[in-house]
Design a protein around this motif. Structure first.
Motif, PDB file in Angstrom:
ATOM      1  N   SER A  36       0.803  -1.230   0.000  1.00 32.92           N
ATOM      2  CA  SER A  36       0.000   0.000   0.000  1.00 32.92           C
ATOM      3  C   SER A  36       0.832   1.273   0.000  1.00 32.92           C
ATOM      4  O   SER A  36       0.489   2.237  -0.701  1.00 32.92           O
ATOM      5  CB  SER A  36      -0.965  -0.006   1.186  1.00 32.92           C
ATOM      6  OG  SER A  36      -1.943  -1.012   1.035  1.00 32.92           O
ATOM      7  N   PRO A  37       1.950   1.349   0.757  1.00 34.12           N
ATOM      8  CA  PRO A  37       2.750   2.582   0.723  1.00 34.12           C
ATOM      9  C   PRO A  37       3.287   2.912  -0.664  1.00 34.12           C
ATOM     10  O   PRO A  37       3.598   4.071  -0.951  1.00 34.12           O
ATOM     11  CB  PRO A  37       3.902   2.283   1.695  1.00 34.12           C
ATOM     12  CG  PRO A  37       3.339   1.269   2.635  1.00 34.12           C
ATOM     13  CD  PRO A  37       2.454   0.409   1.776  1.00 34.12           C
ATOM     14  N   ASN A  38       3.372   1.899  -1.530  1.00 27.20           N
ATOM     15  CA  ASN A  38       3.888   2.104  -2.881  1.00 27.20           C
ATOM     16  C   ASN A  38       2.816   2.487  -3.891  1.00 27.20           C
ATOM     17  O   ASN A  38       3.140   3.002  -4.966  1.00 27.20           O
ATOM     18  CB  ASN A  38       4.584   0.832  -3.383  1.00 27.20           C
ATOM     19  CG  ASN A  38       5.864   0.523  -2.624  1.00 27.20           C
ATOM     20  OD1 ASN A  38       6.701   1.404  -2.452  1.00 27.20           O
ATOM     21  ND2 ASN A  38       6.017  -0.710  -2.180  1.00 27.20           N
ATOM     22  N   VAL A  39       1.544   2.241  -3.570  1.00 28.03           N
ATOM     23  CA  VAL A  39       0.498   2.454  -4.569  1.00 28.03           C
ATOM     24  C   VAL A  39      -0.564   3.472  -4.169  1.00 28.03           C
ATOM     25  O   VAL A  39      -1.219   4.049  -5.025  1.00 28.03           O
ATOM     26  CB  VAL A  39      -0.205   1.122  -4.922  1.00 28.03           C
ATOM     27  CG1 VAL A  39       0.792   0.120  -5.490  1.00 28.03           C
ATOM     28  CG2 VAL A  39      -0.937   0.530  -3.720  1.00 28.03           C
ATOM     29  N   MET A  40      -0.746   3.711  -2.885  1.00 28.21           N
ATOM     30  CA  MET A  40      -1.801   4.616  -2.445  1.00 28.21           C
ATOM     31  C   MET A  40      -1.347   6.073  -2.499  1.00 28.21           C
ATOM     32  O   MET A  40      -0.305   6.432  -1.952  1.00 28.21           O
ATOM     33  CB  MET A  40      -2.257   4.263  -1.023  1.00 28.21           C
ATOM     34  CG  MET A  40      -2.946   2.919  -0.921  1.00 28.21           C
ATOM     35  SD  MET A  40      -3.713   2.627   0.713  1.00 28.21           S
ATOM     36  CE  MET A  40      -5.085   3.802   0.649  1.00 28.21           C
ATOM     37  N   THR A  41      -2.141   6.902  -3.170  1.00 31.05           N
ATOM     38  CA  THR A  41      -1.794   8.322  -3.284  1.00 31.05           C
ATOM     39  C   THR A  41      -2.077   9.076  -1.992  1.00 31.05           C
ATOM     40  O   THR A  41      -1.506  10.143  -1.758  1.00 31.05           O
ATOM     41  CB  THR A  41      -2.578   8.972  -4.430  1.00 31.05           C
ATOM     42  OG1 THR A  41      -3.985   8.800  -4.194  1.00 31.05           O
ATOM     43  CG2 THR A  41      -2.209   8.339  -5.765  1.00 31.05           C
TER      44      THR A  41
END
Length: 326
Positions: free
Chosen positions: A102-107
């Motif tokens: 999630s830290p890599n994909v969530m804006t």
């Protein structure tokens, strides 16, 4: 004067005077521990948490209540823990995707897992299995790939949400085998499995622990597991690598569960909770249950959990390029 119930809670946590200052209400009132789960009830994370919660309750000598707070790639649950008092009464039974993917994909990630949480203990490792509706014409990975190439864009797979391990695992499978499939995100694995069974969805990757009951009962058909070797609970189901497809050689996509608390928990409290967690995982009944469900044992100290999370967060950063979640 402490009542017998309060004395039991204190004894179970072996609370020192300095730690008691950080836990006045928790210890003295024997309030239940809230074990937060970021997915819907009935899914694999919920199942794993409820089994663990029962065992942890025995070790702590106080109730452990599982609370489901699904949505937003389980960040709603994580944020609940981040905002909680660091008193040991609010813990997160976290699945690795929210910590590492999630830290890599969530804006708009509402918190930083590496900075805003206190690692408590690793719980276990898991792998997924690809299951399809019983009416689908393909019986193995090669047949599925051939069908998908002959019918581009026709197949749809479900997941517990965009950026989850079963979303990205299926995406990796599609990319490496050269096929196109549509992704349908759900708020948890359980509702996605319901639609696979009902025929509204062609397939999904699901954690072996919960998918195995549907497979053994004949409600869905298993195609392949995402582990390097076959899983003991599904010995007749081949791995993706066994398909012989060039792009699937060495296919290995798994995940894990870990316990986290809010940042700022006293080191002594983290140590007590880690000790209780490892004792719970050593209980013969829980060990057998997890093994029967297809889980791999994975225990240790908070540092072990933090190091694996950091390593996998860096790995997924390369896989998720171009994928964003609002």
């Amino acid at each position: 004067m402490l009542t017998p119930t309060r004395r039991l809670a204190l004894a179970a946590l072996a609370i020192t005077p300095s730690l008691l200052a950080a836990l006045p209400a928790a210890a003295q009132d024997a309030q239940p521990v809230r074990l937060i789960v970021g997915y819907a009830a009935g899914g694999p994370v919920d199942q794993g948490a409820r089994l663990f919660g029962q065992a942890l309750s025995k070790e702590l000598g106080m109730p452990v209540m599982v609370e489901n707070k699904p949505g937003a790639n389980a960040t709603i649950a994580g944020n609940e823990v981040v905002r909680a008092k660091p008193d040991g009464l609010t813990l997160w039974f976290a699945a690795s995707p929210t910590i590492t993917i999630s830290p890599n994909v969530m804006t708009k990630m509402p918190f930083d897992p590496a900075k805003d949480l206190a690692p408590v203990a690793p719980i276990l490792s898991y792998y997924n299995v690809l299951v399809v509706n019983n009416n689908e014409p393909y019986k193995n990975v090669r047949e599925l790939v051939a069908y998908a190439k002959a019918n581009p864009g026709k197949l749809a797979y479900g997941s517990a949400g965009v950026g989850g391990s079963n979303h990205l695992g299926a995406l990796l499978f599609a990319r490496r085998s050269g096929i196109e499939m549509n992704h349908i995100p759900y708020k948890g694995n359980a509702p996605a499995m319901t639609d696979v069974i009902g025929g509204q969805l062609n397939m999904m990757l699901d954690i072996i622990s919960t998918a195995s009951s549907y497979i053994h009962s004949g409600k869905v058909r298993a195609i392949a597991v995402t582990s390097p070797q076959r899983n003991a609970s599904l010995p007749d189901v081949p791995t993706f690598a066994e398909s012989g497809i060039e792009g699937l050689k060495g296919f290995d996509v798994g995940g894990w569960y870990g316990v986290y608390g809010p940042k700022g928990m006293a080191p002594e409290l983290v140590a007590k909770l880690n000790k209780a967690t490892n004792a719970a995982l050593a209980q013969p009944d829980l060990k057998k249950r997890y093994k029967d469900l297809g889980y791999d044992e994975w225990t240790g100290n908070p540092q072990k959990l933090a190091e694996r999370a950091a390593k996998e967060r860096a790995m997924w950063a390369t896989v998720t390029q171009g994928i964003t979640v609002d």
